[in-house]
Design an enzyme around this catalytic site. Sequence first.
Site, PDB file in Angstrom:
ATOM      1  N   SER A   1     -69.606-105.214 -88.101  1.00 50.74           N
ATOM      2  CA  SER A   1     -70.606-104.897 -87.079  1.00 50.74           C
ATOM      3  C   SER A   1     -71.964-104.841 -87.764  1.00 50.74           C
ATOM      4  O   SER A   1     -72.038-104.587 -88.975  1.00 50.74           O
ATOM      5  CB  SER A   1     -70.302-103.529 -86.467  1.00 50.74           C
TER       6      SER A   1
ATOM      7  N   TYR B   1     -68.043 -94.727 -88.388  1.00 52.22           N
ATOM      8  CA  TYR B   1     -67.940 -96.088 -87.850  1.00 52.22           C
ATOM      9  C   TYR B   1     -68.739 -97.064 -88.715  1.00 52.22           C
ATOM     10  O   TYR B   1     -68.220 -98.073 -89.196  1.00 52.22           O
ATOM     11  CB  TYR B   1     -68.443 -96.140 -86.401  1.00 52.22           C
TER      12      TYR B   1
HETATM   13  N1  LIG Z   1     -68.163-104.393 -78.476  1.00 55.78           N
HETATM   14  C1  LIG Z   1     -69.125-104.242 -79.347  1.00 55.78           C
HETATM   15  O1  LIG Z   1     -70.297-103.946 -78.987  1.00 55.78           O
HETATM   16  C2  LIG Z   1     -68.841-104.448 -80.818  1.00 55.78           C
HETATM   17  C3  LIG Z   1     -69.927-104.652 -81.668  1.00 55.78           C
HETATM   18  C4  LIG Z   1     -69.702-104.873 -83.026  1.00 55.78           C
HETATM   19  C5  LIG Z   1     -68.412-104.875 -83.529  1.00 55.78           C
HETATM   20  N2  LIG Z   1     -67.364-104.654 -82.696  1.00 55.78           N
HETATM   21  C6  LIG Z   1     -66.012-104.670 -83.287  1.00 55.78           C
HETATM   22  O2  LIG Z   1     -65.284-105.717 -82.687  1.00 55.78           O
HETATM   23  C7  LIG Z   1     -63.880-105.433 -82.740  1.00 55.78           C
HETATM   24  C8  LIG Z   1     -63.278-105.644 -81.362  1.00 55.78           C
HETATM   25  O3  LIG Z   1     -63.915-104.754 -80.462  1.00 55.78           O
HETATM   26  P1  LIG Z   1     -64.030-105.051 -78.916  1.00 55.78           P
HETATM   27  O4  LIG Z   1     -65.406-104.670 -78.543  1.00 55.78           O
HETATM   28  O5  LIG Z   1     -63.525-106.391 -78.585  1.00 55.78           O
HETATM   29  O6  LIG Z   1     -63.039-103.900 -78.371  1.00 55.78           O
HETATM   30  P2  LIG Z   1     -62.088-103.831 -77.078  1.00 55.78           P
HETATM   31  O7  LIG Z   1     -62.574-104.699 -75.985  1.00 55.78           O
HETATM   32  O8  LIG Z   1     -61.918-102.379 -76.821  1.00 55.78           O
HETATM   33  O9  LIG Z   1     -60.702-104.418 -77.616  1.00 55.78           O
HETATM   34  C9  LIG Z   1     -60.002-103.772 -78.648  1.00 55.78           C
HETATM   35  C10 LIG Z   1     -58.704-104.526 -78.968  1.00 55.78           C
HETATM   36  O10 LIG Z   1     -58.096-103.903 -80.103  1.00 55.78           O
HETATM   37  C11 LIG Z   1     -56.762-103.470 -79.769  1.00 55.78           C
HETATM   38  N3  LIG Z   1     -56.512-102.237 -80.520  1.00 55.78           N
HETATM   39  C12 LIG Z   1     -57.221-101.083 -80.485  1.00 55.78           C
HETATM   40  N4  LIG Z   1     -56.661-100.152 -81.276  1.00 55.78           N
HETATM   41  C13 LIG Z   1     -55.574-100.737 -81.848  1.00 55.78           C
HETATM   42  C14 LIG Z   1     -54.547-100.294 -82.733  1.00 55.78           C
HETATM   43  N5  LIG Z   1     -54.514 -99.026 -83.186  1.00 55.78           N
HETATM   44  N6  LIG Z   1     -53.586-101.158 -83.107  1.00 55.78           N
HETATM   45  C15 LIG Z   1     -53.587-102.432 -82.642  1.00 55.78           C
HETATM   46  N7  LIG Z   1     -54.512-102.907 -81.787  1.00 55.78           N
HETATM   47  C16 LIG Z   1     -55.476-102.075 -81.388  1.00 55.78           C
HETATM   48  C17 LIG Z   1     -56.773-103.306 -78.243  1.00 55.78           C
HETATM   49  O11 LIG Z   1     -55.503-103.477 -77.624  1.00 55.78           O
HETATM   50  P3  LIG Z   1     -54.444-102.260 -77.409  1.00 55.78           P
HETATM   51  O12 LIG Z   1     -55.223-101.101 -76.813  1.00 55.78           O
HETATM   52  O13 LIG Z   1     -53.386-102.798 -76.520  1.00 55.78           O
HETATM   53  O14 LIG Z   1     -53.908-101.936 -78.773  1.00 55.78           O
HETATM   54  C18 LIG Z   1     -57.686-104.477 -77.849  1.00 55.78           C
HETATM   55  O15 LIG Z   1     -56.937-105.676 -77.839  1.00 55.78           O
HETATM   56  C19 LIG Z   1     -63.765-103.985 -83.254  1.00 55.78           C
HETATM   57  O16 LIG Z   1     -63.420-104.025 -84.624  1.00 55.78           O
HETATM   58  C20 LIG Z   1     -65.168-103.433 -83.061  1.00 55.78           C
HETATM   59  O17 LIG Z   1     -65.456-102.414 -83.985  1.00 55.78           O
HETATM   60  C21 LIG Z   1     -67.537-104.453 -81.344  1.00 55.78           C
END
Ligand SMILES: NC(=O)c1ccc[n+]([C@@H]2O[C@H](COP(=O)([O-])OP(=O)(O)OC[C@H]3O[C@@H](n4cnc5c(N)ncnc54)[C@H](OP(=O)(O)O)[C@@H]3O)[C@@H](O)[C@H]2O)c1
Length: 257
Positions: A138, A148
């Site tokens: 991130s 984080y």
């Molecule tokens: N959205 C943003 O603004 C943003 C910005 C920068 C970086 N990121 C990073 O991008 C990545 C993805 O985030 P996202 O925004 O796409 O989140 P999201 O929409 O909440 O999706 C999270 C995914 O991770 C899975 N997950 C969560 N906890 C888990 C666990 N303990 N074991 C296995 N799977 C797990 C969830 O499925 P289940 O609940 O079924 O397990 C889901 O498929 C993360 O690493 C986040 O830190 C996000």
Amino acid sequence: MTTALITGSTAGIGAAFARRLAAQGHNLVLVARDVKRLGEQATELHDRHGIEAEVLAADLSTDEGIAAVERRLGDRTHPVDLLVNNAGFGNKGRFLEVSMADELTMLKVHVEAVLRLTSAATESMRSRGRGGVVNVASVAAFVPRGTYGASKAWVVQFTQGAARDLSGTGVRLMALCPGFVRTEFHQRAGMGTDNIPNWMWLDADKLVATALDDLARGKTVSVPDPRYKALMGVVKLTPRGLLGGVSSRTGRKYGPQ
Ligand SMILES: NC(=O)c1ccc[n+]([C@@H]2O[C@H](COP(=O)([O-])OP(=O)(O)OC[C@H]3O[C@@H](n4cnc5c(N)ncnc54)[C@H](OP(=O)(O)O)[C@@H]3O)[C@@H](O)[C@H]2O)c1
């Protein structure tokens, strides 16, 4: 045909990776906790793109969950060519407001799982002389922002170091550093998003397209958007103390995750 394993494939950025890679004809191993959702995603991607989509239900905040994915990555009869370590989440609250259990769970998923899965994947890739790993970090890695940001800073440092150590082996590693992306992330963490200006939001599909181009170009760190590239340029020039103040004011409830 090559195979990609994506953690956190069922929502947000991981789902965008799954859509893009399936459309390009890669077989997939889909990893998340929600079995029903995984099954629906696998069927949809198979029907739409004619690829094989395998489902691996695993909780990456547990040793058993990490070990199950390690085993799949180490299966040399069905090799994985691309690993996307994407699963992650946010905790709402500042230091001492978040429980120690939640802090440690974050480190397990963002650090230990990424370390162990990258190791399992690259060991096998190195012996085949090819492969790639995308570790989703991130832009929060570059500003002082609690556990984080610290965990994502680890992801960037670790990935850059491992990429260097494995250079010349045919294995590529890249840390992906998005800004705000419209996903389930903020809602799951109970974070408000009303104060985030529209221009700061990125589209997950565009982000993934740029990320995969950056990986193909051999980048080890990808900040895949001109707006955030410019912002990170400013961050580099800003004194750390000032940055800490700004980050702490804007960064908890509403800052880039
Ligand atoms: N959205 C943003 O603004 C943003 C910005 C920068 C970086 N990121 C990073 O991008 C990545 C993805 O985030 P996202 O925004 O796409 O989140 P999201 O929409 O909440 O999706 C999270 C995914 O991770 C899975 N997950 C969560 N906890 C888990 C666990 N303990 N074991 C296995 N799977 C797990 C969830 O499925 P289940 O609940 O079924 O397990 C889901 O498929 C993360 O690493 C986040 O830190 C996000």
